[in-house]
Design an enzyme around this catalytic site. Structure first.
Site, PDB file in Angstrom:
ATOM      1  CB  CYS A   8      -0.990  -0.015   1.160  1.00  0.00           C
ATOM      2  SG  CYS A   8      -0.248  -0.014   2.814  1.00  0.00           S
ATOM      3  NE  ARG A  14      -4.511   1.497   1.777  1.00  0.00           N
ATOM      4  CZ  ARG A  14      -4.313   2.238   0.689  1.00  0.00           C
ATOM      5  NH1 ARG A  14      -5.200   2.187  -0.289  1.00  0.00           N
ATOM      6  NH2 ARG A  14      -3.258   3.012   0.582  1.00  0.00           N
ATOM      7  CG  ASP A 122      -5.364   5.564   2.573  1.00  0.00           C
ATOM      8  OD1 ASP A 122      -5.373   5.129   3.743  1.00  0.00           O
ATOM      9  OD2 ASP A 122      -4.469   6.295   2.123  1.00  0.00           O
TER      10      ASP A 122
HETATM   11  P1  4NP Z   1      -1.799   2.816   4.077  1.00  0.00           P
HETATM   12  O1  4NP Z   1      -2.436   4.178   4.644  1.00  0.00           O
HETATM   13  O2  4NP Z   1      -1.227   3.139   2.702  1.00  0.00           O
HETATM   14  O3  4NP Z   1      -2.955   1.876   3.992  1.00  0.00           O
HETATM   15  O4  4NP Z   1      -0.734   2.400   5.053  1.00  0.00           O
HETATM   16  C1  4NP Z   1      -1.710   5.374   4.687  1.00  0.00           C
HETATM   17  C2  4NP Z   1      -0.859   5.594   5.739  1.00  0.00           C
HETATM   18  C3  4NP Z   1      -0.171   6.800   5.806  1.00  0.00           C
HETATM   19  C4  4NP Z   1      -0.338   7.759   4.829  1.00  0.00           C
HETATM   20  C5  4NP Z   1      -1.196   7.523   3.782  1.00  0.00           C
HETATM   21  C6  4NP Z   1      -1.882   6.326   3.704  1.00  0.00           C
HETATM   22  N1  4NP Z   1       0.349   8.991   4.927  1.00  0.00           N
HETATM   23  O5  4NP Z   1       0.146   9.852   4.064  1.00  0.00           O
HETATM   24  O6  4NP Z   1       1.146   9.175   5.855  1.00  0.00           O
END
Ligand code: 4NP
Length: 154
Positions: A8, A14, A122
């Site tokens: 991800c 995720r 997300d």
């Molecule tokens: P992930 O969610 O891709 O599912 O781990 C996110 C976690 C952090 C960020 C964006 C999405 N961020 O911008 O820090």
């Protein structure tokens, strides 16, 4: 040994769920599962507390995972690379060196025919109910993938 990587953006919401859930459905003697993020925002961090919490609710401990960034050598290490959404997919493909690399990458939701939108939402800016939704969709999809992997790809 079949090696599967879940990817991800941050590797804290995720993909740690997909990593833990798929791992729990496959025999560790034949399958290695890992996760990574396309971004470098959370390197070394444990998963988001809301992901840890929803996994714990369903009996799964993902609290010892640590975030890392996707790297080109992952194309050599892994047989299957699953992107949580189209943006992750594009970022992974931009690092591919050849068609063999490209052929390893798929959208995670591609083989789940019960859902039309192939982008895993997300939940980072959402609340616990968004994490609950993601957990259930990841769980459903990992059941499909695990059966497929055990049946045909072992
Ligand atoms: P992930 O969610 O891709 O599912 O781990 C996110 C976690 C952090 C960020 C964006 C999405 N961020 O911008 O820090």
């Amino acid at each position: 040994m079949t090696r599967i990587l879940m990817v991800c953006l941050g590797n804290i919401c995720r993909s740690p769920l997909a990593h833990g859930i798929l791992q729990s459905k496959l025999p560790e003697t034949n399958f290695y599962v890992d996760s990574a993020g396309t971004g470098a925002y959370h390197l070394g961090n444990t998963p988001d507390k809301r992901s840890i919490s929803v996994a714990k609710k369903y009996g799964l401990d993902i609290s010892t995972q640590t975030a890392r960034q996707f790297k080109v050598s992952d194309f050599d290490t892994f047989d299957y690379i699953y992107a949580m959404d189209q943006s992750n997919y594009t970022d992974i493909i931009s690092l591919a060196r050849n068609n063999n690399d490209i052929g390893k990458v798929k959208l995670f939701l591609e083989d789940n025919s019960s859902i039309q939108n192939k982008n895993m939402p997300d939940p980072y800016h959402g609340d616990q109910s968004d994490f609950e939704y993601v957990y259930n969709l990841v769980e459903e999809t990992c059941s499909i993938l695990a059966e497929d992997l055990k049946g045909h790809k072992n």
